[in-house]
Design a protein around this motif. Structure first.
Motif, short mmCIF file in Angstrom:
data_model
loop_
_atom_site.label_atom_id
_atom_site.label_comp_id
_atom_site.label_asym_id
_atom_site.label_seq_id
_atom_site.Cartn_x
_atom_site.Cartn_y
_atom_site.Cartn_z
N ILE A 31 45.11 -21.22 -60.72
CA ILE A 31 45.22 -21.34 -59.27
C ILE A 31 46.70 -21.45 -58.95
N VAL A 33 49.48 -22.29 -56.59
CA VAL A 33 49.66 -23.15 -55.42
C VAL A 33 51.01 -22.79 -54.80
N GLN A 61 43.55 -17.16 -58.33
CA GLN A 61 43.32 -17.64 -56.97
C GLN A 61 44.65 -18.13 -56.41
N THR A 62 44.89 -17.91 -55.13
CA THR A 62 46.11 -18.41 -54.49
C THR A 62 45.73 -19.36 -53.36
N LEU A 63 46.39 -20.52 -53.36
CA LEU A 63 46.22 -21.49 -52.28
C LEU A 63 47.57 -21.69 -51.59
N SER A 64 47.58 -21.70 -50.29
CA SER A 64 48.78 -22.00 -49.53
C SER A 64 48.77 -23.50 -49.24
N VAL A 65 49.74 -24.22 -49.81
CA VAL A 65 49.76 -25.68 -49.71
C VAL A 65 51.18 -26.14 -49.35
N THR A 72 45.58 -31.49 -53.14
CA THR A 72 45.19 -30.26 -53.84
C THR A 72 45.02 -30.53 -55.33
N LEU A 82 46.76 -25.29 -62.53
CA LEU A 82 47.46 -25.11 -61.26
C LEU A 82 48.92 -24.80 -61.54
#
Length: 181
Positions: A31, A33, A61-65, A72, A82
């Motif tokens: 993931i 981040v 997977q990409t998360l914008s944090v 997260t 991560l």
């Protein structure tokens, strides 16, 4: 046991690429981040974000944090890895915090990292190798990021320095400073 890694270095040193190489080596879902906030009014910034995006495998997977990094990490479930890119951008996103609030946020992150049940790879910029910034906000950013990186470096399993086209494993070459001001 989850592995926790810090990759640090100056601008354009290849630290993100090294962190991505490390993430590719784990046999776990990655993931990414992303702490950067998109800004359509800044085409050069958007190009940087796009360049990072294009390097990543499509199955990541990409998360914008931009802010809630501790949350997260707390919510991540094994067997994830991560990759947090980057601490400098995250610190910049939190600069409006007063000192007491910032200390609480930074302490929460460090506590969360120590308790994390997933692999973590952090990318952090080295900002203190140049001239002391002439303006207060620049000094605040440099000091907060430097202090956070120093603290994180003492609690992760491995710290790498990427500079001059080389990757150095500081955990093998150096000795951690225990007393952190």
């Amino acid at each position: 046991m989850p592995k926790h890694i810090l990759v640090t270095g100056p601008s354009r040193s290849g630290k993100s690429e090294w962190a991505e190489t490390l993430a590719n080596k784990v046999s776990k879902p990655v993931i990414y981040v992303a702490t950067a906030q998109e800004n359509p009014d800044d085409p050069e910034w958007q190009q940087r974000i796009e360049k990072h995006l294009l390097r990543r495998p499509s199955h990541w997977q990409t998360l914008s944090v931009p802010h809630d990094l501790s949350i997260t990490i707390e919510q991540a479930k094994p067997p994830s890895c991560l990759l947090v890119d980057s601490l400098g951008t995250w610190v910049a996103n939190e600069l409006e915090q007063d000192e007491e609030s910032w200390q609480a946020i930074a302490s929460q992150l460090l506590t969360t990292v120590q308790k994390a049940s997933v692999d973590l790879i952090f990318v952090a910029e080295e900002t203190g190798w140049g001239v002391v910034p002439a303006y207060p906000l620049g000094r605040l950013f440099r000091d907060r990021l430097g202090h956070l990186t120093r603290q994180l470096g003492t609690i992760v399993d491995t710290t790498y320095l990427v500079t001059g086209g080389h990757v150095l494993n500081l955990s093998l070459l150096g000795e951690p400073l225990i007393n952190i001001e």
